[in-house]
Design a protein around this motif. Structure first.
Motif, PDB file in Angstrom:
ATOM      1  N   GLY A 194       0.822  -1.221   0.000  1.00 19.23           N
ATOM      2  CA  GLY A 194       0.000   0.000   0.000  1.00 19.23           C
ATOM      3  C   GLY A 194       0.845   1.255   0.000  1.00 19.23           C
ATOM      4  N   HIS A 195       1.912   1.235   0.787  1.00 15.91           N
ATOM      5  CA  HIS A 195       2.799   2.409   0.826  1.00 15.91           C
ATOM      6  C   HIS A 195       3.486   2.624  -0.520  1.00 15.91           C
ATOM      7  CE1 HIS A 195       2.096   3.063   5.016  1.00 15.91           C
ATOM      8  NE2 HIS A 195       2.644   1.903   5.384  1.00 15.91           N
ATOM      9  N   LEU A 196       3.925   1.550  -1.140  1.00 15.32           N
ATOM     10  CA  LEU A 196       4.577   1.679  -2.453  1.00 15.32           C
ATOM     11  C   LEU A 196       3.582   2.140  -3.510  1.00 15.32           C
ATOM     12  CD1 LEU A 196       6.896  -1.440  -2.284  1.00 15.32           C
ATOM     13  CD2 LEU A 196       7.618   0.967  -2.287  1.00 15.32           C
ATOM     14  N   SER A 197       2.350   1.708  -3.381  1.00 14.39           N
ATOM     15  CA  SER A 197       1.305   2.184  -4.282  1.00 14.39           C
ATOM     16  C   SER A 197       1.110   3.693  -4.112  1.00 14.39           C
ATOM     17  CB  SER A 197      -0.002   1.439  -4.002  1.00 14.39           C
ATOM     18  OG  SER A 197      -1.046   1.940  -4.792  1.00 14.39           O
ATOM     19  N   ASP A 198       1.133   4.145  -2.858  1.00 18.03           N
ATOM     20  CA  ASP A 198       1.025   5.584  -2.587  1.00 18.03           C
ATOM     21  C   ASP A 198       2.205   6.347  -3.188  1.00 18.03           C
ATOM     22  OD1 ASP A 198      -1.299   5.077  -1.180  1.00 18.03           O
ATOM     23  OD2 ASP A 198      -0.357   5.259   0.808  1.00 18.03           O
ATOM     24  N   VAL A 199       3.397   5.780  -3.035  1.00 17.10           N
ATOM     25  CA  VAL A 199       4.602   6.410  -3.607  1.00 17.10           C
ATOM     26  C   VAL A 199       4.465   6.525  -5.115  1.00 17.10           C
ATOM     27  CG1 VAL A 199       7.066   6.066  -4.038  1.00 17.10           C
ATOM     28  CG2 VAL A 199       6.155   5.729  -1.742  1.00 17.10           C
ATOM     29  N   ASP A 200       3.976   5.473  -5.744  1.00 13.80           N
ATOM     30  CA  ASP A 200       3.784   5.482  -7.201  1.00 13.80           C
ATOM     31  C   ASP A 200       2.838   6.610  -7.613  1.00 13.80           C
ATOM     32  OD1 ASP A 200       3.901   4.330  -9.918  1.00 13.80           O
ATOM     33  OD2 ASP A 200       1.829   3.717  -9.509  1.00 13.80           O
ATOM     34  N   GLU A 201       1.762   6.770  -6.861  1.00 15.87           N
ATOM     35  CA  GLU A 201       0.790   7.830  -7.163  1.00 15.87           C
ATOM     36  C   GLU A 201       1.413   9.221  -7.003  1.00 15.87           C
ATOM     37  OE1 GLU A 201      -3.452   9.549  -5.490  1.00 15.87           O
ATOM     38  OE2 GLU A 201      -2.921   7.477  -5.060  1.00 15.87           O
ATOM     39  N   VAL A 202       2.149   9.420  -5.923  1.00 15.66           N
ATOM     40  CA  VAL A 202       2.778  10.721  -5.668  1.00 15.66           C
ATOM     41  C   VAL A 202       3.845  11.020  -6.719  1.00 15.66           C
ATOM     42  CG1 VAL A 202       4.168  12.025  -4.019  1.00 15.66           C
ATOM     43  CG2 VAL A 202       2.224  10.693  -3.216  1.00 15.66           C
ATOM     44  N   MET A 203       4.589   9.986  -7.130  1.00 11.06           N
ATOM     45  CA  MET A 203       5.593  10.188  -8.183  1.00 11.06           C
ATOM     46  C   MET A 203       4.917  10.620  -9.492  1.00 11.06           C
ATOM     47  SD  MET A 203       8.697   9.625  -7.018  1.00 11.06           S
ATOM     48  CE  MET A 203       9.786   9.059  -8.289  1.00 11.06           C
ATOM     49  N   GLY A 204       3.738  10.083  -9.765  1.00 12.41           N
ATOM     50  CA  GLY A 204       2.990  10.501 -10.951  1.00 12.41           C
ATOM     51  C   GLY A 204       2.586  11.962 -10.869  1.00 12.41           C
ATOM     52  N   ILE A 205       2.186  12.387  -9.683  1.00 13.10           N
ATOM     53  CA  ILE A 205       1.832  13.796  -9.480  1.00 13.10           C
ATOM     54  C   ILE A 205       3.063  14.676  -9.649  1.00 13.10           C
ATOM     55  CG2 ILE A 205       1.036  15.464  -7.758  1.00 13.10           C
ATOM     56  CD1 ILE A 205      -0.769  13.144  -6.654  1.00 13.10           C
ATOM     57  N   ALA A 206       4.188  14.230  -9.102  1.00 17.46           N
ATOM     58  CA  ALA A 206       5.435  14.994  -9.253  1.00 17.46           C
ATOM     59  C   ALA A 206       5.819  15.119 -10.725  1.00 17.46           C
ATOM     60  CB  ALA A 206       6.559  14.320  -8.468  1.00 17.46           C
ATOM     61  N   GLU A 207       5.653  14.039 -11.471  1.00 19.36           N
ATOM     62  CA  GLU A 207       5.972  14.069 -12.901  1.00 19.36           C
ATOM     63  C   GLU A 207       5.076  15.068 -13.639  1.00 19.36           C
ATOM     64  OE1 GLU A 207       6.779  10.909 -16.506  1.00 19.36           O
ATOM     65  OE2 GLU A 207       5.438  10.321 -14.889  1.00 19.36           O
ATOM     66  N   MET A 208       3.794  15.076 -13.305  1.00 17.67           N
ATOM     67  CA  MET A 208       2.879  16.035 -13.937  1.00 17.67           C
ATOM     68  C   MET A 208       3.243  17.470 -13.568  1.00 17.67           C
ATOM     69  SD  MET A 208      -0.929  14.313 -13.939  1.00 17.67           S
ATOM     70  CE  MET A 208      -0.965  14.037 -12.168  1.00 17.67           C
ATOM     71  N   ASN A 209       3.605  17.683 -12.306  1.00 14.67           N
ATOM     72  CA  ASN A 209       4.002  19.022 -11.879  1.00 14.67           C
ATOM     73  C   ASN A 209       5.270  19.486 -12.590  1.00 14.67           C
ATOM     74  OD1 ASN A 209       1.844  19.500 -10.151  1.00 14.67           O
ATOM     75  ND2 ASN A 209       2.887  18.643  -8.391  1.00 14.67           N
ATOM     76  N   LEU A 210       6.210  18.583 -12.777  1.00 13.58           N
ATOM     77  CA  LEU A 210       7.431  18.946 -13.504  1.00 13.58           C
ATOM     78  C   LEU A 210       7.123  19.258 -14.967  1.00 13.58           C
ATOM     79  CD1 LEU A 210       9.939  16.462 -11.875  1.00 13.58           C
ATOM     80  CD2 LEU A 210      10.018  18.969 -11.746  1.00 13.58           C
ATOM     81  N   PHE A 211       6.161  18.559 -15.544  1.00 16.78           N
ATOM     82  CA  PHE A 211       5.735  18.880 -16.904  1.00 16.78           C
ATOM     83  C   PHE A 211       5.182  20.305 -16.945  1.00 16.78           C
ATOM     84  CE2 PHE A 211       2.428  19.088 -20.180  1.00 16.78           C
ATOM     85  CZ  PHE A 211       3.199  18.804 -21.301  1.00 16.78           C
ATOM     86  N   TYR A 212       4.382  20.662 -15.938  1.00 10.97           N
ATOM     87  CA  TYR A 212       3.838  22.014 -15.846  1.00 10.97           C
ATOM     88  C   TYR A 212       4.961  23.044 -15.700  1.00 10.97           C
ATOM     89  CZ  TYR A 212       1.364  26.089 -14.114  1.00 10.97           C
ATOM     90  OH  TYR A 212       0.896  27.369 -13.944  1.00 10.97           O
ATOM     91  N   VAL A 213       5.967  22.728 -14.905  1.00 13.26           N
ATOM     92  CA  VAL A 213       7.114  23.631 -14.733  1.00 13.26           C
ATOM     93  C   VAL A 213       7.800  23.864 -16.079  1.00 13.26           C
ATOM     94  CG1 VAL A 213       9.415  23.857 -13.700  1.00 13.26           C
ATOM     95  CG2 VAL A 213       7.495  23.087 -12.304  1.00 13.26           C
ATOM     96  N   VAL A 214       8.019  22.808 -16.836  1.00 10.25           N
ATOM     97  CA  VAL A 214       8.660  22.940 -18.151  1.00 10.25           C
ATOM     98  C   VAL A 214       7.836  23.835 -19.059  1.00 10.25           C
ATOM     99  CG1 VAL A 214       9.300  21.697 -20.264  1.00 10.25           C
ATOM    100  CG2 VAL A 214       9.909  20.758 -18.035  1.00 10.25           C
ATOM    101  N   ARG A 215       6.539  23.589 -19.118  1.00 13.80           N
ATOM    102  CA  ARG A 215       5.661  24.398 -19.983  1.00 13.80           C
ATOM    103  C   ARG A 215       5.684  25.870 -19.555  1.00 13.80           C
ATOM    104  NH1 ARG A 215       3.842  22.571 -24.666  1.00 13.80           N
ATOM    105  NH2 ARG A 215       2.211  24.088 -24.374  1.00 13.80           N
ATOM    106  N   THR A 216       5.704  26.130 -18.256  1.00 12.82           N
ATOM    107  CA  THR A 216       5.714  27.498 -17.759  1.00 12.82           C
ATOM    108  C   THR A 216       7.045  28.180 -18.050  1.00 12.82           C
ATOM    109  OG1 THR A 216       4.146  26.817 -16.049  1.00 12.82           O
ATOM    110  CG2 THR A 216       5.249  28.926 -15.735  1.00 12.82           C
ATOM    111  N   LEU A 217       8.144  27.441 -17.918  1.00 13.99           N
ATOM    112  CA  LEU A 217       9.457  27.994 -18.288  1.00 13.99           C
ATOM    113  C   LEU A 217       9.495  28.336 -19.778  1.00 13.99           C
ATOM    114  CD1 LEU A 217      11.816  25.644 -16.252  1.00 13.99           C
ATOM    115  CD2 LEU A 217      11.583  28.132 -15.952  1.00 13.99           C
ATOM    116  N   GLN A 218       8.897  27.491 -20.600  1.00  9.44           N
ATOM    117  CA  GLN A 218       8.839  27.759 -22.036  1.00  9.44           C
ATOM    118  C   GLN A 218       8.045  29.024 -22.327  1.00  9.44           C
ATOM    119  OE1 GLN A 218       7.196  24.043 -23.428  1.00  9.44           O
ATOM    120  NE2 GLN A 218       9.222  23.126 -23.723  1.00  9.44           N
ATOM    121  N   LYS A 219       6.968  29.227 -21.599  1.00  8.59           N
ATOM    122  CA  LYS A 219       6.171  30.441 -21.777  1.00  8.59           C
ATOM    123  C   LYS A 219       6.961  31.679 -21.365  1.00  8.59           C
ATOM    124  CE  LYS A 219       1.688  28.210 -21.174  1.00  8.59           C
ATOM    125  NZ  LYS A 219       0.508  28.101 -20.303  1.00  8.59           N
TER     126      LYS A 219
END
Length: 93
Positions: free
Chosen positions: A47-72
């Motif tokens: 369960g904890h590793l499943s939670d980590v997987d979910e949070v890592m997915g959120i971190a990846e999406m946030n980093l994608f947003y950071v890249v897009r914002t830097l590009q803007k």
């Protein structure tokens, strides 16, 4: 922003892209570890590793947003400089 500033902004963007890719790879590695390799026996640990997987997915999406914002930000600065002729004909892209 100066030409050096634009180059620095591009360098930061590249580093964040690299970080996003590393986070994505680590997310995949964690997922494979607790689902495919079947090496996790404890239900709580699973369960904890499943939670980590979910949070890592959120971190990846946030980093994608950071890249897009830097590009803007880069585009806005570049357009302003082009408008006022502050850059010569050589392209940084």
């Amino acid at each position: 922003m100066t030409r050096d500033g634009l180059n620095t902004l591009k360098e930061i963007e590249r580093k964040v892209c690299d970080l996003r890719e590393k986070v994505g790879n680590m997310k995949t590695r964690i997922y494979d570890f607790y689902t495919m390799e079947e090496d996790v026996l404890d239900l709580d640990a699973h369960g904890h590793l499943s939670d980590v997987d979910e949070v890592m997915g959120i971190a990846e999406m946030n980093l994608f947003y950071v890249v897009r914002t830097l590009q803007k930000a880069y585009k806005a600065e570049r357009e302003l400089m082009d408008t006022y002729g502050l850059l010569n004909d050589e392209s940084d892209e």
